[in-house]
Enzyme design. Sequence first.
Site, PDB file in Angstrom:
ATOM      1  N   GLY A  52       7.494   1.488  23.017  1.00  0.00           N
ATOM      2  CA  GLY A  52       8.031   0.663  24.102  1.00  0.00           C
ATOM      3  C   GLY A  52       8.276   1.460  25.374  1.00  0.00           C
ATOM      4  O   GLY A  52       7.479   2.311  25.752  1.00  0.00           O
ATOM      5  N   ASN A  77      -6.646  -4.688  37.084  1.00  0.00           N
ATOM      6  CA  ASN A  77      -5.952  -5.083  35.848  1.00  0.00           C
ATOM      7  C   ASN A  77      -4.503  -5.479  36.144  1.00  0.00           C
ATOM      8  O   ASN A  77      -3.989  -6.474  35.612  1.00  0.00           O
ATOM      9  CB  ASN A  77      -5.937  -3.927  34.846  1.00  0.00           C
ATOM     10  CG  ASN A  77      -7.310  -3.631  34.264  1.00  0.00           C
ATOM     11  OD1 ASN A  77      -8.231  -4.431  34.398  1.00  0.00           O
ATOM     12  ND2 ASN A  77      -7.451  -2.476  33.636  1.00  0.00           N
ATOM     13  N   ASP A 117      -1.383  -1.189  32.349  1.00  0.00           N
ATOM     14  CA  ASP A 117      -1.630  -2.049  33.514  1.00  0.00           C
ATOM     15  C   ASP A 117      -0.953  -3.406  33.324  1.00  0.00           C
ATOM     16  O   ASP A 117      -0.384  -3.962  34.266  1.00  0.00           O
ATOM     17  CB  ASP A 117      -3.133  -2.255  33.723  1.00  0.00           C
ATOM     18  CG  ASP A 117      -3.865  -0.943  33.943  1.00  0.00           C
ATOM     19  OD1 ASP A 117      -3.225  -0.004  34.454  1.00  0.00           O
ATOM     20  OD2 ASP A 117      -5.051  -0.851  33.584  1.00  0.00           O
ATOM     21  N   ASN A 145       3.639   7.295  31.872  1.00  0.00           N
ATOM     22  CA  ASN A 145       3.799   7.259  30.423  1.00  0.00           C
ATOM     23  C   ASN A 145       4.328   8.627  29.974  1.00  0.00           C
ATOM     24  O   ASN A 145       4.529   9.528  30.790  1.00  0.00           O
ATOM     25  CB  ASN A 145       2.496   6.850  29.705  1.00  0.00           C
ATOM     26  CG  ASN A 145       1.363   7.831  29.936  1.00  0.00           C
ATOM     27  OD1 ASN A 145       1.591   9.011  30.214  1.00  0.00           O
ATOM     28  ND2 ASN A 145       0.137   7.352  29.831  1.00  0.00           N
ATOM     29  N   ASP A 158      -6.980  -2.872  20.676  1.00  0.00           N
ATOM     30  CA  ASP A 158      -7.490  -2.094  21.815  1.00  0.00           C
ATOM     31  C   ASP A 158      -6.336  -1.872  22.796  1.00  0.00           C
ATOM     32  O   ASP A 158      -5.795  -2.825  23.345  1.00  0.00           O
ATOM     33  CB  ASP A 158      -8.647  -2.872  22.476  1.00  0.00           C
ATOM     34  CG  ASP A 158      -9.228  -2.163  23.694  1.00  0.00           C
ATOM     35  OD1 ASP A 158      -8.831  -1.018  23.955  1.00  0.00           O
ATOM     36  OD2 ASP A 158     -10.086  -2.765  24.366  1.00  0.00           O
ATOM     37  N   GLY A 172       3.904   4.123  24.533  1.00  0.00           N
ATOM     38  CA  GLY A 172       3.003   3.514  23.544  1.00  0.00           C
ATOM     39  C   GLY A 172       3.732   2.534  22.644  1.00  0.00           C
ATOM     40  O   GLY A 172       4.471   1.668  23.121  1.00  0.00           O
TER      41      GLY A 172
HETATM   42  O1  RIB Z   1      -6.134   1.300  32.454  1.00  0.00           O
HETATM   43  C1  RIB Z   1      -7.358   0.833  31.978  1.00  0.00           C
HETATM   44  C2  RIB Z   1      -8.399   0.930  33.037  1.00  0.00           C
HETATM   45  O2  RIB Z   1      -8.637   2.295  33.332  1.00  0.00           O
HETATM   46  C3  RIB Z   1      -9.752   0.382  32.675  1.00  0.00           C
HETATM   47  O3  RIB Z   1      -9.888  -0.993  32.951  1.00  0.00           O
HETATM   48  C4  RIB Z   1     -10.713   1.265  33.433  1.00  0.00           C
HETATM   49  O4  RIB Z   1     -11.418   0.608  34.431  1.00  0.00           O
HETATM   50  C5  RIB Z   1      -9.855   2.394  33.978  1.00  0.00           C
HETATM   51  O5  RIB Z   1      -9.604   2.243  35.303  1.00  0.00           O
END
Ligand code: RIB
Length: 293
Positions: free
Chosen positions: A214, A43, A241, A183, A235, A211
Site C-alpha cells: 500500500g 495513464n 499511475d 515508490n 499485471d 507495492g
Molecule cells: O507506468 C507505466 C508506464 O510506464 C507504461 O504505460 C509505459 O508507457 C511507461 O511509460
Amino acid sequence: MSDLVVIGSINVDLVVSSDRFPKKGETIIGNSFNVFCGGKGANQAVSASKLGGRVKFIGAVGDDSYGTLALNNLKQHGADTSSIQILENTNTGLAGITVAENDNQIIIIKGANEKIDEAFIQPYLDVIKNAKIVVLQFEIPLKTVFYIIDYCFEHKIKTILNPAPFVPFDKSIIDKVTYFTPNETEIASMFDESYEEVLSKYPSKIIMTKGSEGAYMHDGNELVHIIPKKVNVVDTTGAGDTFNGALATFISQEMNLVDALEKANIAAGISIGKIGAQSAMPTLEEVNEYEEA
Ligand code: RIB
C-alpha cells in the site's frame, strides 16, 4: 477551468507476457502480445478521467499512426486534448514492456515526449494557472518539469510530482511541490535515511507507495499506513499511475488527504488485477463497490 492539468508523457505500450523473464542473450516463447495506450502522463490522465476528474492534458505525440491511436484514446476517455501537439517528423513515445513473474520490465523510447521544453509550455501557462492541481512525472525533460513547478509555486497552484522513472535530481524541488509521490525504490535512491525518517521530515507531503503493502505518509504526529485489500496480481504496469491520477482527482474534489489516499490505494489495487495499464484502471463505481465489499 479544468480541475486537473496533467503535463507529461504519452506512449504506446508494446506488451509481451511470458511465464518468466528471459536471461541475458536468451530467447524464450511468450504467451501473448498486446498494443496498449500508455505513458505515465497519459495513464495518470486516464485514471483521473475514469474516476470523474475533469482533465486537460499538455503534451505531444508524433505524426505517426501510434500518435493518432494515443490521441484518440485520450479523447475517448474524456480528456481535453486541445493542448496536445502533433509534432512533424517525430515518433510517438514507445514502451517495450515484458510482463512476467508478477512484475514487468520496461524500455522507453522518448520520441515526442523529449521535445516538451520551456518554449513548448509557454502557450499553456494560462491553462496551468487556472488548474486546481497540476500533475507531473519524469518522462518529459526534467528542466521542463522544474520550470513548471517553479511557475506553479509562484502562482500557488497545487502540484503532484511523481518522480518516475527515477533519475537523479535536485531534491530542493520537493519543497516547492504540494505532494511528492515516490515508490520505496525511488525513496531509497534519493535518501540515506529510512523511509520512516524521510516521511516524518515531509509531513503530509511525501506519499510513498510500497507495492502490495500500500502507501505510507507521516501526518505530523505519526506514520500513516494505507493498507490495501488482497488482490490477484496479473499485471502491475501502471499501478503507480492509477494511484497518482486517482489521488489528483480526489484532492481536486477537496477530499481530505487520508480519504483520498484510501481511495487511490483501492484504485491502484484494482488496476493490477488485469493486463495493461489504462485498460485495467477502475471507474469510480468500481472503487466505491470495492471499498464497501
Ligand atoms: O507506468 C507505466 C508506464 O510506464 C507504461 O504505460 C509505459 O508507457 C511507461 O511509460
